[in-house]
Design a protein around this motif. Structure first.
Motif, PDB file in Angstrom:
ATOM      1  N   TYR A 138      42.546 -26.350 -11.096  1.00 34.33           N
ATOM      2  CA  TYR A 138      42.088 -25.131 -11.167  1.00 34.33           C
ATOM      3  C   TYR A 138      40.700 -25.166 -11.592  1.00 34.33           C
ATOM      4  CZ  TYR A 138      42.619 -24.784 -16.180  1.00 34.33           C
ATOM      5  OH  TYR A 138      42.444 -24.830 -17.368  1.00 34.33           O
ATOM      6  N   ILE A 139      40.443 -26.061 -12.616  1.00 30.12           N
ATOM      7  CA  ILE A 139      38.846 -26.007 -13.195  1.00 30.12           C
ATOM      8  C   ILE A 139      37.822 -26.510 -11.858  1.00 30.12           C
ATOM      9  CG2 ILE A 139      37.524 -27.098 -14.829  1.00 30.12           C
ATOM     10  CD1 ILE A 139      39.975 -27.508 -16.668  1.00 30.12           C
ATOM     11  N   GLN A 140      38.381 -27.593 -11.179  1.00 27.19           N
ATOM     12  CA  GLN A 140      37.791 -28.039 -10.133  1.00 27.19           C
ATOM     13  C   GLN A 140      37.246 -27.000  -9.175  1.00 27.19           C
ATOM     14  OE1 GLN A 140      38.468 -31.666  -8.090  1.00 27.19           O
ATOM     15  NE2 GLN A 140      40.034 -32.213  -9.497  1.00 27.19           N
TER      16      GLN A 140
ATOM     17  N   LEU B 131      30.162 -24.085 -16.038  1.00 28.63           N
ATOM     18  CA  LEU B 131      29.835 -25.668 -15.747  1.00 28.63           C
ATOM     19  C   LEU B 131      29.379 -25.920 -17.489  1.00 28.63           C
ATOM     20  CD1 LEU B 131      28.922 -28.350 -14.710  1.00 28.63           C
ATOM     21  CD2 LEU B 131      26.832 -27.397 -14.144  1.00 28.63           C
ATOM     22  N   ASP B 132      28.852 -24.816 -18.000  1.00 25.16           N
ATOM     23  CA  ASP B 132      28.320 -25.313 -19.296  1.00 25.16           C
ATOM     24  C   ASP B 132      29.615 -25.385 -20.228  1.00 25.16           C
ATOM     25  OD1 ASP B 132      26.117 -24.938 -21.566  1.00 25.16           O
ATOM     26  OD2 ASP B 132      27.579 -23.423 -22.204  1.00 25.16           O
ATOM     27  N   ALA B 133      30.575 -24.384 -19.931  1.00 23.60           N
ATOM     28  CA  ALA B 133      31.878 -24.363 -20.794  1.00 23.60           C
ATOM     29  C   ALA B 133      32.523 -25.821 -20.557  1.00 23.60           C
ATOM     30  CB  ALA B 133      32.698 -23.235 -20.379  1.00 23.60           C
ATOM     31  N   VAL B 134      32.469 -26.165 -19.327  1.00 21.80           N
ATOM     32  CA  VAL B 134      33.105 -27.399 -19.069  1.00 21.80           C
ATOM     33  C   VAL B 134      32.388 -28.715 -19.724  1.00 21.80           C
ATOM     34  CG1 VAL B 134      33.675 -29.331 -17.106  1.00 21.80           C
ATOM     35  CG2 VAL B 134      34.322 -26.851 -16.613  1.00 21.80           C
ATOM     36  N   ILE B 135      31.065 -28.818 -19.727  1.00 20.72           N
ATOM     37  CA  ILE B 135      30.323 -29.762 -20.370  1.00 20.72           C
ATOM     38  C   ILE B 135      30.566 -29.698 -21.929  1.00 20.72           C
ATOM     39  CG2 ILE B 135      28.168 -30.498 -21.191  1.00 20.72           C
ATOM     40  CD1 ILE B 135      27.136 -29.634 -18.106  1.00 20.72           C
ATOM     41  N   ARG B 136      30.568 -28.591 -22.401  1.00 24.86           N
ATOM     42  CA  ARG B 136      30.635 -28.294 -23.921  1.00 24.86           C
ATOM     43  C   ARG B 136      32.355 -28.779 -24.369  1.00 24.86           C
ATOM     44  NH1 ARG B 136      27.240 -25.936 -27.239  1.00 24.86           N
ATOM     45  NH2 ARG B 136      27.986 -24.945 -29.032  1.00 24.86           N
ATOM     46  N   GLU B 137      33.330 -28.454 -23.366  1.00 25.12           N
ATOM     47  CA  GLU B 137      34.521 -28.966 -23.704  1.00 25.12           C
ATOM     48  C   GLU B 137      34.633 -30.569 -23.482  1.00 25.12           C
ATOM     49  OE1 GLU B 137      38.805 -28.057 -24.637  1.00 25.12           O
ATOM     50  OE2 GLU B 137      36.751 -27.471 -25.097  1.00 25.12           O
TER      51      GLU B 137
ATOM     52  N   ASP C   4      40.436 -27.470 -22.337  1.00 26.66           N
ATOM     53  CA  ASP C   4      40.405 -25.989 -21.886  1.00 26.66           C
ATOM     54  C   ASP C   4      39.084 -25.496 -21.815  1.00 26.66           C
ATOM     55  OD1 ASP C   4      41.021 -23.500 -21.421  1.00 26.66           O
ATOM     56  OD2 ASP C   4      41.892 -22.881 -23.372  1.00 26.66           O
ATOM     57  N   PRO C   5      38.318 -25.519 -20.987  1.00 25.09           N
ATOM     58  CA  PRO C   5      36.644 -24.970 -20.792  1.00 25.09           C
ATOM     59  C   PRO C   5      36.840 -23.283 -21.140  1.00 25.09           C
ATOM     60  CG  PRO C   5      37.144 -26.484 -19.033  1.00 25.09           C
ATOM     61  CD  PRO C   5      38.446 -26.235 -19.550  1.00 25.09           C
ATOM     62  N   ASP C   6      37.863 -22.639 -21.001  1.00 29.96           N
ATOM     63  CA  ASP C   6      38.011 -21.285 -21.046  1.00 29.96           C
ATOM     64  C   ASP C   6      38.041 -20.949 -22.326  1.00 29.96           C
ATOM     65  OD1 ASP C   6      38.641 -19.843 -18.265  1.00 29.96           O
ATOM     66  OD2 ASP C   6      39.937 -21.707 -18.172  1.00 29.96           O
ATOM     67  N   ARG C   7      38.020 -21.773 -23.161  1.00 30.78           N
ATOM     68  CA  ARG C   7      37.994 -21.446 -24.773  1.00 30.78           C
ATOM     69  C   ARG C   7      36.705 -21.081 -25.242  1.00 30.78           C
ATOM     70  NH1 ARG C   7      40.774 -24.609 -27.998  1.00 30.78           N
ATOM     71  NH2 ARG C   7      41.407 -26.270 -26.450  1.00 30.78           N
ATOM     72  N   TRP C   8      35.723 -21.386 -24.452  1.00 35.23           N
ATOM     73  CA  TRP C   8      34.300 -21.261 -24.826  1.00 35.23           C
ATOM     74  C   TRP C   8      33.838 -19.954 -24.110  1.00 35.23           C
ATOM     75  CZ3 TRP C   8      32.391 -24.104 -28.528  1.00 35.23           C
ATOM     76  CH2 TRP C   8      32.931 -25.285 -28.896  1.00 35.23           C
ATOM     77  N   LEU C   9      34.645 -19.170 -23.173  1.00 35.61           N
ATOM     78  CA  LEU C   9      34.304 -18.144 -22.572  1.00 35.61           C
ATOM     79  C   LEU C   9      34.976 -16.787 -22.962  1.00 35.61           C
ATOM     80  CD1 LEU C   9      34.173 -19.530 -19.134  1.00 35.61           C
ATOM     81  CD2 LEU C   9      32.097 -19.300 -20.436  1.00 35.61           C
ATOM     82  N   GLY C  10      35.848 -16.967 -24.212  1.00 37.60           N
ATOM     83  CA  GLY C  10      36.642 -16.303 -25.155  1.00 37.60           C
ATOM     84  C   GLY C  10      36.025 -15.372 -25.777  1.00 37.60           C
ATOM     85  N   GLN C  11      36.842 -14.514 -26.803  1.00 38.00           N
ATOM     86  CA  GLN C  11      36.336 -13.670 -27.713  1.00 38.00           C
ATOM     87  C   GLN C  11      35.015 -14.138 -28.577  1.00 38.00           C
ATOM     88  OE1 GLN C  11      39.521 -12.323 -30.231  1.00 38.00           O
ATOM     89  NE2 GLN C  11      40.789 -11.878 -28.589  1.00 38.00           N
ATOM     90  N   THR C  12      34.073 -13.216 -28.764  1.00 40.60           N
ATOM     91  CA  THR C  12      32.760 -13.712 -29.350  1.00 40.60           C
ATOM     92  C   THR C  12      33.100 -14.309 -30.415  1.00 40.60           C
ATOM     93  OG1 THR C  12      31.634 -11.741 -28.149  1.00 40.60           O
ATOM     94  CG2 THR C  12      30.638 -13.049 -29.846  1.00 40.60           C
ATOM     95  N   ASP C  13      33.988 -13.555 -31.463  1.00 41.55           N
ATOM     96  CA  ASP C  13      33.844 -14.189 -32.827  1.00 41.55           C
ATOM     97  C   ASP C  13      34.717 -15.531 -32.887  1.00 41.55           C
ATOM     98  OD1 ASP C  13      36.260 -13.197 -31.896  1.00 41.55           O
ATOM     99  OD2 ASP C  13      37.050 -12.442 -33.770  1.00 41.55           O
ATOM    100  N   LYS C  14      35.626 -15.641 -31.985  1.00 45.32           N
ATOM    101  CA  LYS C  14      36.366 -16.850 -32.010  1.00 45.32           C
ATOM    102  C   LYS C  14      35.162 -17.957 -31.339  1.00 45.32           C
ATOM    103  CE  LYS C  14      41.035 -15.717 -31.255  1.00 45.32           C
ATOM    104  NZ  LYS C  14      42.139 -15.932 -30.279  1.00 45.32           N
ATOM    105  N   VAL C  15      34.260 -17.781 -30.372  1.00 46.74           N
ATOM    106  CA  VAL C  15      33.265 -18.729 -29.800  1.00 46.74           C
ATOM    107  C   VAL C  15      32.303 -19.066 -30.965  1.00 46.74           C
ATOM    108  CG1 VAL C  15      31.650 -18.932 -28.308  1.00 46.74           C
ATOM    109  CG2 VAL C  15      33.880 -17.985 -27.607  1.00 46.74           C
ATOM    110  N   ALA C  16      31.919 -18.070 -31.653  1.00 42.84           N
ATOM    111  CA  ALA C  16      31.147 -18.238 -32.907  1.00 42.84           C
ATOM    112  C   ALA C  16      31.590 -19.156 -33.746  1.00 42.84           C
ATOM    113  CB  ALA C  16      30.519 -16.950 -33.435  1.00 42.84           C
ATOM    114  N   LEU C  17      32.885 -19.054 -34.284  1.00 40.33           N
ATOM    115  CA  LEU C  17      33.763 -20.058 -35.141  1.00 40.33           C
ATOM    116  C   LEU C  17      33.512 -21.392 -34.533  1.00 40.33           C
ATOM    117  CD1 LEU C  17      34.997 -20.504 -37.795  1.00 40.33           C
ATOM    118  CD2 LEU C  17      37.150 -20.079 -36.318  1.00 40.33           C
TER     119      LEU C  17
END
Length: 461
Positions: free
Chosen positions: A336-338, A369-375, A429-442
Motif C-alpha cells: 500500500y505504501i508503494q 515521500l518525505d515521510a517514507v524517507i524519514r521513516e 510506518d511512514p504515516d506516523r509522520w503525518l499524524g497529530q501535530t503534537d505527536k510528530v513534534a515529539l
C-alpha cells in the motif's frame, strides 16, 4: 613471611584497583548496569567483535533504563535531557580519540577534529555548499538528476533479469559524491560501467573491514605495529592480519588523493577549475591564505583529507539508506505504501519534469515521500551506533555525577526505538509522520539520524 605479606599486599591492591574501586567506590558505580561491563571494557568489546554492540546496548537500556554503565569509563544514555546536555550547541563536550581512525594522509578533517573550535572553523568553509537552496537548484541539482537518469538506464539494461541493487546503489552514490566533490578532476563513472571506478568499492564490500575496525578501535598500538611491518616479519604475520592489504578504503583514499593532486595541477596551469561549484574549489579558496600565518590556512594535504572524508561519508550512507528504503517497500505488507507513493509522484506537473525525471525542487514538495524517507532513516539509520563524547570537567547528567573525561554516548538506534515516543517502534510506518501535530513534534525531538548541535551532519539538507 615477608614474601607472603608482599604477595597479600599486591593481591589486595589489585583487587582494590580492578574490583572494589570500579564497582563500589567510583562515582560511576551508582549508575545502573551489569557488573561485568563495569569491571572491564572487554565485555562490551566482545559484543563489538560479534557485531552486536548496538543491539546489546539497546537491550541494556530496556532492562536498566535511560542511563547504563557499559564500561569502567563509559556511560550510555537514552533521554532528551542527556541529548541536549551532551550534544547541544555550546555543551562543551568534545569528540573522543575514537574519531582519529578516520584521519586521512596524516591530517585531521571535519569529522575527526577533537575541539569544537577547530570543527567550527573548518565547517564554515564548506557548510554552505550543502545548503538546501543550492542542492535543489543549480549545478548540484542537475548533477543529481543526471546520476538518477544513469541509474534508471542501468536498471533498464537488465530487462527482466534479477538486479543486485547493493552494488548498483553504491555505483550511484560514489558517482554522485565524487562529481560533487571534484567535478571533472575526480568524478567517477561506475554507473556507466567503468571497471576501475567500480573496483573502488571492493574495500567497502569486503566483510573483513569490520575486523580491522575492531582492532583499530580496541588495539590501536598493535594494529599500527601489524600494518607497518616489512620484509620477513610482514610475510610471517600476513595470515593473522584482521584484513589483508590493501586495507579498508585504500583504493578510495588513493583516488581521492590523486583527484586533489589533479585539481592542484589544473590550478597551477591557470585552468578555470577554481570557478566550478565543487567542494574542492571552495576549500582551495582558503588555500590562498597559506602564504600567511592564519590558523585556518589549509595546505594541499588538508584539502585532500577533507575531501576524502566527505567522499567516504557520502558513499555508504546514501547507498545503504536507499537500499533499506527499497527493501522496506518490497515487503508484501507494505504494498500500500508503494501504491501511495506512485499516486503522489503522478501529481507532479509536467513542467516540473526534465527528460522524464522530476526536478529536485518538485520532489522536495512531496509530503508522503518525505515521510517514507524519514521513516527509513528512523528504523534503518545508516549510522545507528554510539557517538562518543567527553568533557574535561565533572558534570551531572540525568541526576548522576559524571567524572571528567568519562566517555558518554547516545545512539540513533535506541532513541528511535522508544516505544513511548514511537508507537509500535519496529513497524515501518511512514504515516506516523503525518499524524497529530503534537505527536510528530515529539518524534522530531527524538529523531537523531543526523546527530545534533554544532557537530551534526552537514548533509542534513
Amino acid at each position: 613471611m615477608l614474601i607472603l605479606l608482599v604477595f597479600s599486599a599486591i593481591l589486595l591492591a589489585t583487587a582494590y584497583h580492578l574490583v572494589i574501586e570500579p564497582l563500589y567506590l567510583n562515582p560511576k558505580s551508582k549508575i545502573p548496569g551489569p557488573k561485568s561491563y563495569a569491571l572491564t571494557k572487554w565485555r562490551l568489546a566482545l559484543e563489538d567483535f560479534q557485531g552486536t554492540r548496538t543491539r546489546t546496548i539497546h537491550a541494556l537500556h530496556q532492562k536498566y533504563g535511560p542511563i547504563v554503565r557499559v564500561g569502567p569509563n563509559e556511560i550510555h544514555f537514552n533521554s532528551l535531557n542527556a541529548l541536549r546536555t551532551i550534544y547541544g550547541a555550546g555543551s562543551g563536550f568534545e569528540r573522543t580519540w575514537f574519531y582519529r581512525m578516520f584521519d586521512a594522509y596524516g591530517r585531521q578533517n571535519l569529522f575527526t577534529f577533537h575541539s569544537v573550535k577547530e570543527h567550527s572553523d573548518r565547517k564554515k568553509l564548506v557548510a554552505n555548499a550543502y545548503s538546501k537552496s543550492l542542492m535543489l537548484k543549480g549545478p548540484a541539482a542537475a548533477m543529481v538528476q543526471e546520476k538518477v537518469s544513469q541509474y534508471l538506464a542501468l536498471i533498464e539494461e537488465q530487462g527482466d533479469q534479477p538486479h543486485e541493487i547493493f552494488s548498483s546503489l553504491h555505483y550511484f552514490s560514489i558517482d554522485a559524491i565524487t562529481q560533487f566533490l571534484y567535478g571533472s578532476q575526480g568524478g567517477t563513472s561506475a554507473l556507466k560501467g567503468d571497471i576501475q571506478d567500480r573496483a573502488l568499492l571492493n574495500d567497502i564490500i569486503d566483510p573483513t573491514r569490520r575486523y580491522l575496525s575492531w582492532f583499530a578501535v580496541h588495539l590501536p598500538t598493535l594494529t599500527k605495529w601489524l600494518y607497518t611491518r616489512q620484509g620477513l616479519t610482514e610475510r610471517l604475520i600476513r595470515p593473522v592480519l584482521p584484513m589483508q592489504k590493501p586495507t579498508t578504503y585504500t583504493g578510495i583514499r588513493k583516488h581521492a588523493l590523486e583527484a586533489s593532486q589533479r585539481f592542484q595541477t589544473a590550478v597551477e596551469a591557470k585552468s578555470d577549475v577554481r570557478t566550478a561549484e565543487t567542494i574542492i574549489s571552495r576549500l582551495w579558496a582558503s588555500h590562498e591564505s597559506v602564504k600567511g600565518s592564519g590558523r585556518q590556512a589549509l595546505d594541499s594535504l588538508d584539502i585532500a583529507s577533507e575531501c576524502a572524508d566527505h567522499l567516504l561519508a557520502g558513499i555508504d550512507t546514501t547507498a545503504d539508506t536507499l537500499l533499506f528504503l527499497i527493501w522496506a517497500l518490497s515487503q508484501p505488507q507494505n504494498l500500500y505504501i508503494q501504491k501511495r507513493l506512485i499516486e503522489e509522484v503522478r501529481t507532479i506537473p509536467r513542467d516540473a519534469l526534465e527528460k522524464g525525471t522530476p526536478r529536485l525542487d518538485a520532489i522536495d514538495k512531496l509530503p508522503y515521500l518525505d515521510a517514507v524517507i524519514r521513516e527509513t532513516l528512523r528504523l534503518y539509520a545508516p549510522l545507528p551506533a554510539s557517538e562518543p563524547r567527553s568533557l574535561g570537567a565533572d558534570c551531572v547528567i540525568d541526576g548522576y555525577k559524571i567524572p571528567a573525561r568519562t566517555v558518554v554516548n547516545m545512539s540513533p538506534y535506541s532513541l528511535h526505538r522508544n516505544a513511548e515516543v514511537f508507537e509500535d517502534p519496529l513497524r515501518f510506518d511512514p504515516d506516523r509522520w503525518l499524524g497529530q501535530t503534537d505527536k510528530v513534534a515529539l518524534m522530531n525531538r527524538w529523531f537523531w539520524a543526523f546527530s545534533s548541535g554544532g557537530r551534526m551532519c552537514i548533509g542534513l539538507q
